[in-house]
Write an enzyme that holds these catalytic residues in place. Structure first.
Site, PDB file in Angstrom:
ATOM      1  N   THR A 269     -11.375 -18.687   1.635  1.00 56.03           N
ATOM      2  CA  THR A 269     -12.700 -18.360   0.862  1.00 56.03           C
ATOM      3  C   THR A 269     -12.635 -16.583   0.711  1.00 56.03           C
ATOM      4  O   THR A 269     -12.811 -16.009   1.745  1.00 56.03           O
ATOM      5  CB  THR A 269     -13.970 -18.998   0.713  1.00 56.03           C
ATOM      6  OG1 THR A 269     -14.548 -17.684  -0.608  1.00 56.03           O
ATOM      7  CG2 THR A 269     -14.464 -18.814   1.828  1.00 56.03           C
ATOM      8  N   ASP A 270     -12.411 -16.416  -0.336  1.00 58.95           N
ATOM      9  CA  ASP A 270     -12.742 -14.743  -0.655  1.00 58.95           C
ATOM     10  C   ASP A 270     -14.096 -14.602   0.453  1.00 58.95           C
ATOM     11  O   ASP A 270     -13.951 -13.066   1.051  1.00 58.95           O
ATOM     12  CB  ASP A 270     -12.755 -13.530  -1.702  1.00 58.95           C
ATOM     13  CG  ASP A 270     -13.353 -14.919  -2.682  1.00 58.95           C
ATOM     14  OD1 ASP A 270     -14.130 -15.716  -2.840  1.00 58.95           O
ATOM     15  OD2 ASP A 270     -13.549 -13.760  -3.792  1.00 58.95           O
ATOM     16  N   GLU A 271     -15.355 -15.103   0.172  1.00 60.09           N
ATOM     17  CA  GLU A 271     -16.556 -14.552   1.299  1.00 60.09           C
ATOM     18  C   GLU A 271     -16.649 -13.879   2.487  1.00 60.09           C
ATOM     19  O   GLU A 271     -17.490 -13.411   2.293  1.00 60.09           O
ATOM     20  CB  GLU A 271     -17.854 -16.312   0.801  1.00 60.09           C
ATOM     21  CG  GLU A 271     -17.921 -16.153  -1.102  1.00 60.09           C
ATOM     22  CD  GLU A 271     -18.333 -17.459  -1.174  1.00 60.09           C
ATOM     23  OE1 GLU A 271     -19.727 -17.252  -0.689  1.00 60.09           O
ATOM     24  OE2 GLU A 271     -18.521 -17.977  -2.745  1.00 60.09           O
TER      25      GLU A 271
ATOM     26  N   TYR B 103     -22.902 -20.087   3.934  1.00 57.07           N
ATOM     27  CA  TYR B 103     -21.809 -20.633   4.058  1.00 57.07           C
ATOM     28  C   TYR B 103     -20.856 -19.866   4.687  1.00 57.07           C
ATOM     29  O   TYR B 103     -19.461 -20.369   5.090  1.00 57.07           O
ATOM     30  CB  TYR B 103     -21.506 -21.480   2.721  1.00 57.07           C
ATOM     31  CG  TYR B 103     -20.451 -20.889   2.187  1.00 57.07           C
ATOM     32  CD1 TYR B 103     -19.467 -22.319   2.272  1.00 57.07           C
ATOM     33  CD2 TYR B 103     -20.054 -20.321   1.336  1.00 57.07           C
ATOM     34  CE1 TYR B 103     -18.256 -22.452   2.111  1.00 57.07           C
ATOM     35  CE2 TYR B 103     -18.084 -20.222   0.451  1.00 57.07           C
ATOM     36  CZ  TYR B 103     -17.657 -22.065   0.972  1.00 57.07           C
ATOM     37  OH  TYR B 103     -16.407 -21.408   0.479  1.00 57.07           O
TER      38      TYR B 103
ATOM     39  N   LYS C 176     -17.311 -20.512   7.323  1.00 59.38           N
ATOM     40  CA  LYS C 176     -15.746 -20.464   7.155  1.00 59.38           C
ATOM     41  C   LYS C 176     -15.327 -19.159   7.340  1.00 59.38           C
ATOM     42  O   LYS C 176     -13.934 -19.326   8.253  1.00 59.38           O
ATOM     43  CB  LYS C 176     -15.862 -20.311   4.918  1.00 59.38           C
ATOM     44  CG  LYS C 176     -16.453 -21.257   4.260  1.00 59.38           C
ATOM     45  CD  LYS C 176     -15.559 -22.416   4.440  1.00 59.38           C
ATOM     46  CE  LYS C 176     -13.956 -22.311   3.776  1.00 59.38           C
ATOM     47  NZ  LYS C 176     -13.266 -23.491   3.893  1.00 59.38           N
TER      48      LYS C 176
HETATM   49  P1  NAD Z   1     -16.168 -29.731  -2.418  1.00 60.61           P
HETATM   50  O1  NAD Z   1     -17.058 -29.601  -2.030  1.00 60.61           O
HETATM   51  O2  NAD Z   1     -16.030 -30.444  -4.587  1.00 60.61           O
HETATM   52  O3  NAD Z   1     -15.308 -30.280  -2.111  1.00 60.61           O
HETATM   53  C1  NAD Z   1     -15.791 -30.309  -0.111  1.00 60.61           C
HETATM   54  C2  NAD Z   1     -14.921 -32.316  -0.064  1.00 60.61           C
HETATM   55  O4  NAD Z   1     -15.044 -32.475   0.748  1.00 60.61           O
HETATM   56  C3  NAD Z   1     -15.939 -33.136  -0.346  1.00 60.61           C
HETATM   57  O5  NAD Z   1     -15.175 -33.691  -1.036  1.00 60.61           O
HETATM   58  C4  NAD Z   1     -16.831 -33.934   0.217  1.00 60.61           C
HETATM   59  O6  NAD Z   1     -17.441 -34.726   0.429  1.00 60.61           O
HETATM   60  C5  NAD Z   1     -15.910 -33.763   1.821  1.00 60.61           C
HETATM   61  N1  NAD Z   1     -16.451 -33.228   3.086  1.00 60.61           N
HETATM   62  C6  NAD Z   1     -17.371 -32.435   3.594  1.00 60.61           C
HETATM   63  N2  NAD Z   1     -17.856 -32.954   4.681  1.00 60.61           N
HETATM   64  C7  NAD Z   1     -16.747 -33.973   4.977  1.00 60.61           C
HETATM   65  C8  NAD Z   1     -16.750 -33.659   6.873  1.00 60.61           C
HETATM   66  N3  NAD Z   1     -17.310 -33.427   7.877  1.00 60.61           N
HETATM   67  N4  NAD Z   1     -14.871 -34.644   6.484  1.00 60.61           N
HETATM   68  C9  NAD Z   1     -14.671 -34.936   5.795  1.00 60.61           C
HETATM   69  N5  NAD Z   1     -14.701 -34.749   4.620  1.00 60.61           N
HETATM   70  C10 NAD Z   1     -15.743 -33.500   4.602  1.00 60.61           C
HETATM   71  O7  NAD Z   1     -15.272 -28.360  -2.356  1.00 60.61           O
HETATM   72  P2  NAD Z   1     -14.406 -27.832  -3.089  1.00 60.61           P
HETATM   73  O8  NAD Z   1     -15.121 -26.415  -4.422  1.00 60.61           O
HETATM   74  O9  NAD Z   1     -13.778 -28.348  -3.584  1.00 60.61           O
HETATM   75  O10 NAD Z   1     -13.756 -26.798  -1.926  1.00 60.61           O
HETATM   76  C11 NAD Z   1     -12.802 -27.137  -0.457  1.00 60.61           C
HETATM   77  C12 NAD Z   1     -12.390 -26.442  -0.377  1.00 60.61           C
HETATM   78  O11 NAD Z   1     -12.077 -24.945  -0.379  1.00 60.61           O
HETATM   79  C13 NAD Z   1     -13.491 -26.023   0.617  1.00 60.61           C
HETATM   80  O12 NAD Z   1     -12.604 -25.366   2.381  1.00 60.61           O
HETATM   81  C14 NAD Z   1     -14.207 -24.471   0.350  1.00 60.61           C
HETATM   82  O13 NAD Z   1     -14.350 -23.079   1.493  1.00 60.61           O
HETATM   83  C15 NAD Z   1     -12.507 -23.421  -0.006  1.00 60.61           C
HETATM   84  N6  NAD Z   1     -12.827 -22.270  -0.950  1.00 60.61           N
HETATM   85  C16 NAD Z   1     -13.658 -22.500  -2.246  1.00 60.61           C
HETATM   86  C17 NAD Z   1     -14.100 -21.943  -3.267  1.00 60.61           C
HETATM   87  C18 NAD Z   1     -14.533 -22.819  -4.990  1.00 60.61           C
HETATM   88  O14 NAD Z   1     -14.391 -21.721  -5.838  1.00 60.61           O
HETATM   89  N7  NAD Z   1     -14.987 -23.277  -4.678  1.00 60.61           N
HETATM   90  C19 NAD Z   1     -13.090 -21.245  -3.506  1.00 60.61           C
HETATM   91  C20 NAD Z   1     -12.416 -20.538  -2.248  1.00 60.61           C
HETATM   92  C21 NAD Z   1     -12.386 -21.585  -0.952  1.00 60.61           C
HETATM   93  O1  TDX Z   2     -27.827 -21.766 -11.365  1.00 55.55           O
HETATM   94  C1  TDX Z   2     -26.758 -20.123 -11.134  1.00 55.55           C
HETATM   95  N1  TDX Z   2     -26.801 -19.708 -11.343  1.00 55.55           N
HETATM   96  C2  TDX Z   2     -25.932 -18.174 -11.466  1.00 55.55           C
HETATM   97  O2  TDX Z   2     -26.563 -17.244 -11.441  1.00 55.55           O
HETATM   98  C3  TDX Z   2     -25.645 -20.651  -9.896  1.00 55.55           C
HETATM   99  C4  TDX Z   2     -25.303 -21.798  -9.276  1.00 55.55           C
HETATM  100  C5  TDX Z   2     -25.004 -19.203  -9.876  1.00 55.55           C
HETATM  101  N2  TDX Z   2     -25.153 -18.162 -10.543  1.00 55.55           N
HETATM  102  C6  TDX Z   2     -24.300 -16.738 -10.187  1.00 55.55           C
HETATM  103  C7  TDX Z   2     -24.466 -17.171  -7.984  1.00 55.55           C
HETATM  104  C8  TDX Z   2     -23.050 -16.061  -8.455  1.00 55.55           C
HETATM  105  O3  TDX Z   2     -23.100 -15.339  -8.652  1.00 55.55           O
HETATM  106  O4  TDX Z   2     -23.092 -17.202 -10.420  1.00 55.55           O
HETATM  107  C9  TDX Z   2     -22.498 -17.059  -9.409  1.00 55.55           C
HETATM  108  C10 TDX Z   2     -20.635 -18.269  -8.528  1.00 55.55           C
HETATM  109  O5  TDX Z   2     -22.250 -19.382  -8.360  1.00 55.55           O
HETATM  110  P1  TDX Z   2     -21.521 -20.355  -7.779  1.00 55.55           P
HETATM  111  O6  TDX Z   2     -20.997 -21.473  -8.860  1.00 55.55           O
HETATM  112  O7  TDX Z   2     -22.479 -20.576  -6.100  1.00 55.55           O
HETATM  113  O8  TDX Z   2     -20.151 -19.706  -7.043  1.00 55.55           O
HETATM  114  P2  TDX Z   2     -20.642 -18.594  -5.366  1.00 55.55           P
HETATM  115  O9  TDX Z   2     -21.558 -18.988  -5.124  1.00 55.55           O
HETATM  116  O10 TDX Z   2     -19.457 -17.583  -5.984  1.00 55.55           O
HETATM  117  O11 TDX Z   2     -18.996 -19.154  -4.365  1.00 55.55           O
HETATM  118  C11 TDX Z   2     -17.934 -19.897  -5.087  1.00 55.55           C
HETATM  119  O12 TDX Z   2     -16.738 -19.449  -5.040  1.00 55.55           O
HETATM  120  C12 TDX Z   2     -16.370 -19.208  -3.493  1.00 55.55           C
HETATM  121  C13 TDX Z   2     -17.489 -21.571  -4.232  1.00 55.55           C
HETATM  122  O13 TDX Z   2     -18.701 -22.163  -4.554  1.00 55.55           O
HETATM  123  C14 TDX Z   2     -17.474 -21.164  -2.845  1.00 55.55           C
HETATM  124  O14 TDX Z   2     -17.101 -22.759  -2.113  1.00 55.55           O
HETATM  125  C15 TDX Z   2     -16.216 -20.452  -2.962  1.00 55.55           C
HETATM  126  O15 TDX Z   2     -15.749 -19.967  -1.126  1.00 55.55           O
END
Ligand code: NAD
Ligand code: TDX
Length: 354
Positions: free
Chosen positions: A141-143, A165, A169
């Protein structure tokens, strides 16, 4: 070919698996292959797919087909080395999505983030070495870069993660890279910006706000709503991952952005419009602790080296996403009520192949 996808029942992993099973990556439709590459076809077209997922609160078996001739679903934990030793032999590649993914949960309690994201990744990498897995894509992730007031991060930027988090990562990225440098495992790392799209857990900003607004409830905007995120449709992220799986170089990191920077207020405004609501539905609440102000990726490496370009314009993608939640209330209502009550259940079961 046989691919093992960890976290394949989550938001992004399930999109990736559904697309693989629908043969959605064959020929990289929509991408400009670099001239030197001559448009290399997908080496993993038609691959069998094993999903390994613990089905935590974030995983949902219903995000995947109930049965498919090329899908094997295994419920299990990436920290379980014995399970991995049973499962991994015979797989050509691992695409590693499994993680604890929600920043707010990591602020409340970081232990599970370190266990799954750091120890789980290391356990998986070690098992891949034992099993002779040839290719590993680590989804990050970019974070990991922290927060940036102006300009954009390149892949060589120092890591300065701010939330537990993001720190977990960043740690897993370093462990993954070390298994390349030390052991020669063919690892590439992707670092993507914020994803949106169907099947995203309604704890995250966009699905939380959309589903609350569709139910006529208010939405909690943190602080001033001035924080900036860069949004990318989940389909574009998954295409980038598959491109890296095929063509990415060992030991390399690839940023995956999209260029759609929006403040949370702008996102809120757009979701209010798309759901026919107004600002009276918005609650201003206390800010997230350590809240990163802005994320912004320089993605010239993946564009120049691999010919990647996102293809879903944000305005189109967000409208389609809101429509998907409007059309699928059964999916998110069940997820919302389940995650309000059920704890995480570690277990191991394997479904019969269809
Ligand atoms: P998510 O939380 O929707 O899904 C995570 C999945 O991993 C779930 O199905 C969960 O059951 C499984 N999991 C958790 N712990 C586990 C374990 N110990 N063993 C096996 N499975 C396990 O997450 P997402 O949003 O789909 O993100 C997927 C990946 O992409 C993550 O690595 C996250 O860091 C990365 N990512 C997410 C975003 C975003 O915006 N959501 C952006 C950049 C990178
Ligand atoms: O209720 C809310 N109110 C609010 O203002 C929530 C849940 C979030 N926010 C704000 C916080 C952030 O600035 O919105 C922005 C986005 O929040 P999230 O959806 O929680 O995402 P973020 O914290 O940016 O992280 C996401 O992007 C990078 C994913 O959850 C991560 O898994 C990924 O790595």
């Amino acid at each position: 070919m046989k691919i093992l996808v960890t976290g394949g029942a989550g938001f992004i992993g399930s999109h990736y698996v559904r697309t693989l099973l629908n043969d959605g990556y064959d020929g990289y439709d929509g991408y400009d292959a670099p001239e030197a590459d001559g448009g290399t076809p997908d080496a993993y077209a038609g691959a069998d797919v094993t999903v390994l997922d613990k089905l935590t609160y974030a995983g949902n078996r219903e995000n995947l087909p109930a049965a498919h001739p090329r899908l094997t679903f295994v419920r299990g934990d990436i920290c379980d080395a014995a399970l991995l030793d049973d499962l991994l032999p015979g797989h050509d590649a691992v695409v590693h999505f499994a993680a604890e993914s929600h920043v707010d949960r990591s602020v409340a309690s970081g232990a599970e983030f370190v266990r799954t994201n750091v120890l789980g990744t290391q356990t998986l990498l070690e098992a891949c070495l034992r099993a002779g897995v040839q290719r590993f894509v680590h989804v990050s992730t970019d974070e990991v870069y922290g927060s940036i007031d102006e300009g954009s991060w390149t892949e060589t930027w120092p890591l300065a993660p701010n939330s537990p988090y993001a720190a977990s990562k960043a740690s897993s990225d370093l462990v993954a890279r070390a298994y390349w440098r030390t052991h020669g495992l063919n690892v590439s790392i992707t670092r993507c910006s914020n994803n949106y799209g169907p099947y995203q857990h309604p704890e995250k900003l966009i699905p939380l706000f959309v589903t609350n607004l569709l139910e006529g409830e208010s939405v909690p905007l943190y602080g001033e709503g001035a924080n900036i995120r860069e949004w990318l449709h989940v389909d574009d992220h998954c295409r980038a991952i598959h491109l890296v799986l095929n063509r990415g170089r060992a030991g390399e990191i690839y940023n995956v952005g999209g260029g759609n920077e929006r403040t949370n207020r702008q996102i809120t405004e757009q979701l209010l419009e798309l759901t026919g609501s107004d600002w009276s539905s918005v609650r201003r609440v206390a800010d997230r602790k350590g809240h990163d102000l802005r994320y912004s990726l320089d993605e010239s490496k993946i564009r120049d080296e691999l010919g990647y370009a996102p293809r879903i314009p944000f305005e189109q993608g967000i409208a389609e996403t809101v429509a998907w939640y409007r059309d699928n209330p059964g999916w998110w209502k069940a997820v919302k009520s389940a995650s309000a009550t059920a704890p995480s259940q570690p277990a191991r079961t394997q479904e019969p192949v269809a």
